[in-house]
Write an enzyme that holds these catalytic residues in place. Structure first.
Site, short mmCIF file in Angstrom:
data_model
loop_
_atom_site.label_atom_id
_atom_site.label_comp_id
_atom_site.label_asym_id
_atom_site.label_seq_id
_atom_site.Cartn_x
_atom_site.Cartn_y
_atom_site.Cartn_z
CB THR A 168 -7.20 -6.53 9.69
OG1 THR A 168 -7.43 -7.79 8.98
CG2 THR A 168 -7.69 -5.30 9.02
CE1 TYR B 245 -9.13 -3.61 0.91
CE2 TYR B 245 -8.48 -1.54 -0.06
CZ TYR B 245 -8.35 -2.82 0.80
OH TYR B 245 -6.97 -2.96 0.94
CE LYS C 278 -3.80 -2.22 2.43
NZ LYS C 278 -4.59 -2.59 3.52
CG PHE D 189 -13.61 1.43 7.43
CD1 PHE D 189 -12.84 0.90 6.40
CD2 PHE D 189 -14.33 0.61 8.43
CE1 PHE D 189 -13.10 -0.69 6.36
CE2 PHE D 189 -14.43 -0.96 8.15
CZ PHE D 189 -13.77 -1.45 7.14
CG ASN E 74 -3.42 -2.32 7.15
OD1 ASN E 74 -3.46 -2.08 6.02
ND2 ASN E 74 -4.52 -3.26 7.57
CD GLU F 107 -8.35 -9.38 -3.91
OE1 GLU F 107 -7.29 -9.71 -3.62
OE2 GLU F 107 -9.12 -9.10 -2.85
CG HIS G 94 -4.78 -6.36 -0.35
ND1 HIS G 94 -5.82 -6.71 0.06
CD2 HIS G 94 -4.78 -7.23 -1.38
CE1 HIS G 94 -6.55 -7.64 -0.71
NE2 HIS G 94 -5.96 -8.05 -1.54
P1 ATP Z 1 -6.71 -6.04 3.36
O1 ATP Z 1 -8.10 -6.45 2.38
O2 ATP Z 1 -6.38 -4.70 2.94
O3 ATP Z 1 -5.52 -7.11 2.92
P2 ATP Z 1 -7.70 -7.46 5.57
O4 ATP Z 1 -8.02 -8.37 4.70
O5 ATP Z 1 -6.69 -7.79 6.65
O6 ATP Z 1 -6.93 -6.03 4.77
P3 ATP Z 1 -10.19 -6.14 5.45
O7 ATP Z 1 -11.47 -6.71 6.40
O8 ATP Z 1 -10.29 -6.62 3.90
O9 ATP Z 1 -8.82 -6.60 6.26
O10 ATP Z 1 -10.40 -4.65 5.52
C1 ATP Z 1 -9.68 -4.16 4.36
C2 ATP Z 1 -8.71 -2.57 4.70
O11 ATP Z 1 -9.83 -1.86 5.50
C3 ATP Z 1 -8.02 -2.94 6.13
O12 ATP Z 1 -6.58 -3.41 5.73
C4 ATP Z 1 -8.06 -1.86 6.90
O13 ATP Z 1 -6.91 -0.82 6.44
C5 ATP Z 1 -9.38 -1.08 6.68
N1 ATP Z 1 -10.27 -1.37 7.70
C6 ATP Z 1 -10.71 -2.83 7.99
N2 ATP Z 1 -11.61 -2.57 9.06
C7 ATP Z 1 -11.23 -1.38 9.48
C8 ATP Z 1 -11.90 -0.56 10.55
N3 ATP Z 1 -12.71 -1.08 11.62
N4 ATP Z 1 -11.73 0.68 10.69
C9 ATP Z 1 -11.00 1.41 9.85
N5 ATP Z 1 -10.18 0.64 8.86
C10 ATP Z 1 -10.48 -0.44 8.68
MG MG Z 2 -9.26 -7.92 3.07
#
Ligand code: ATP
Ligand code: MG
Length: 136
Positions: A91, A49, A9, A57, A112, A126, A115
């Site tokens: 996450t 997403y 990211k 968010f 974070n 994806e 991804h």
């Molecule tokens: P990614 O898809 O980016 O690999 P992930 O699979 O671990 O992350 P997801 O649930 O897919 O988690 O959420 C996508 C992204 O959205 C997270 O990486 C985080 O940056 C953001 N995110 C998720 N939950 C929250 C939340 N409760 N508050 C703020 N940001 C969030």
């Molecule tokens: Mg995810």
């Protein structure tokens, strides 16, 4: 062979973590099948997403992903989807174990670093979304 979509990211790129992250996947034994640096438009970030579009968010997340260049990659290997997620860590970086990428390099859920696809089916979607030109 199983493939996954991994994306460094904008914060990971800006902080100079590209080599470190690629090294971790390489040392684990996975094979890099496709890679490009690109700056994303909102439409692609929103599609990526889409499952989260109703979350409060969502807009912040999209703005973050378009804020600078990302490194889009396809990695291949046995069980790479699940193992890739383990290398990445939880996450929320507050909960990700030291030794994982997020556990070693992140403190903020909204920044974070990386991804990784969460299932084989989402990896396929994806990879098609991010590499419409295909990979070698
Ligand atoms: P990614 O898809 O980016 O690999 P992930 O699979 O671990 O992350 P997801 O649930 O897919 O988690 O959420 C996508 C992204 O959205 C997270 O990486 C985080 O940056 C953001 N995110 C998720 N939950 C929250 C939340 N409760 N508050 C703020 N940001 C969030
Ligand atoms: Mg995810």
């Amino acid at each position: 062979m199983e493939q996954t979509y991994i994306m460094i990211k904008p914060d990971g790129v800006q902080r100079g973590l590209v080599g470190e992250i690629i090294g971790r996947f390489e040392r684990r034994g996975f094979i890099l099948k496709g890679m490009k640096l690109l700056t994303v438009d909102k439409s692609l970030a929103e599609k990526h997403y889409a499952d989260l579009s109703t979350k409060p968010f969502f807009q912040k997340l999209v703005n973050y992903i378009v804020s600078g260049p990302v490194v889009a990659m396809v990695w291949e290997g046995k069980n790479v989807v699940t193992t890739g997620r383990k290398l990445i860590g939880a996450t929320n970086p507050c909960e990700s174990a030291p030794g994982t990428i997020r556990g070693d390099f992140a403190i903020d859920m909204g920044r974070n670093v990386i991804h990784g696809s969460d299932a084989v089916e989402s990896a396929k979607k994806e990879i098609a979304l991010w590499f419409p030109e295909g990979i070698a």
